[in-house]
Design an enzyme around this catalytic site. Structure first.
Site, mmCIF file in Angstrom:
data_model
loop_
_atom_site.group_PDB
_atom_site.id
_atom_site.type_symbol
_atom_site.label_atom_id
_atom_site.label_comp_id
_atom_site.label_asym_id
_atom_site.label_seq_id
_atom_site.Cartn_x
_atom_site.Cartn_y
_atom_site.Cartn_z
ATOM 1 C CE1 TYR A 115 -3.819 2.388 0.753
ATOM 2 C CE2 TYR A 115 -2.398 3.223 2.489
ATOM 3 C CZ TYR A 115 -3.526 3.342 1.702
ATOM 4 O OH TYR A 115 -4.360 4.420 1.854
ATOM 5 C CG ASP A 162 -7.863 9.177 4.592
ATOM 6 O OD1 ASP A 162 -7.588 10.184 5.257
ATOM 7 O OD2 ASP A 162 -7.018 8.522 3.968
#
Lengths: 123, 123
Positions: free
Chosen positions: A13, A37
Site C-alpha cells: 500500500y 479518511d
C-alpha cells in the site's frame, strides 16, 4: 490471514501510494470495502469513490510515502506513515495513522485514517 | 465528542490502569461496550466480563502504565502505552496499540488492542 500477510499488504500500500496508479492502490481493497479518511469524513464505499479518492493524490505533481511503523494482530493492522506531496511548486507533509481491517483473503475490508487538519504542514 | 475529550479519557484510562480498580477502569466504558484484547481473542461484551478482564491486571502485585503517544480524529482515538506488571517476583513489559471508538457521551464504545505474544517481554 497471517500477521505477515497484513504487514506485506501495508508495505504494498505504501509503495503504491508513492508509485502506483489509483487503480493499483484500490486493487488492494476487497469489493465493498470502505474508506473513512480522515475518520469523521463521509465514508467512501464504492470502487468508483475509492478510485476518485486516491486519484486526488496520484494526480499531484509528486508524492512519496514512507512507512514509520506497523503493528498487526488478528484481522487488523495499524500503521503510521509520512506522505510528502508536491503541487504547484509547494510541498506538503502529513503523518496519518491508518487502521486497516482485512478479510479472509487478505484484502483490505476497511480503512480508517486518524489525522486532523493541523497535522498537514507546508514544507 | 471532541478530540480533546477523547484524549482526556485516554489519559484517565492510562492513569486508572496504574492506580484504579477494575470498576473504575470499566466506568470509562459505555454500557454494552466491547473489548477485544488482543484483536483475535474472544470479544468481551458484558460489564461482568470487562471487570473480570481488568481484575486480572489489578490483582497483580504491581502495575504501571505509561502513555507513549495518542492520536484522535472523529470518534476514534489510537494510542500506544507501555505496561509494566509485577507478579511473583517477576516483571513483565508489554507495549500495546489500542484503538478506542467513543459514543456521543464520550464513553468508550469499543476497544481493540493490537499486540502479539512476542510483544510481552520479561524484564
Amino acid at each position: 490471514m497471517s500477521t505477515e500477510q497484513m504487514i506485506q499488504t501495508v508495505h504494498a500500500y505504501i509503495d503504491r501510494l508513492s508509485h502506483g496508479t489509483a487503480e493499483q492502490i484500490v486493487a488492494l481493497y476487497a469489493d465493498g470495502a470502505s474508506v473513512e479518511d480522515p475518520i469523521g469524513a463521509p465514508v467512501r464505499t464504492t470502487r468508483e469513490e475509492l478510485i476518485e479518492f486516491y486519484s486526488i493524490m496520484t494526480n499531484l505533481d509528486s508524492r512519496a510515502a514512507t512507512l514509520n511503523w506497523v503493528r498487526a494482530a488478528g484481522d487488523t493492522a495499524v500503521f503510521e506513515f509520512t506522505l510528502v506531496t508536491g503541487t504547484a511548486g509547494m510541498s506538503f507533509e502529513i503523518t496519518p495513522v491508518d487502521i486497516m481491517v482485512f478479510d479472509d483473503e487478505g484484502k483490505i475490508a476497511s480503512m480508517r485514517a486518524v489525522w486532523a487538519q493541523e497535522d498537514l504542514t507546508q514544507l
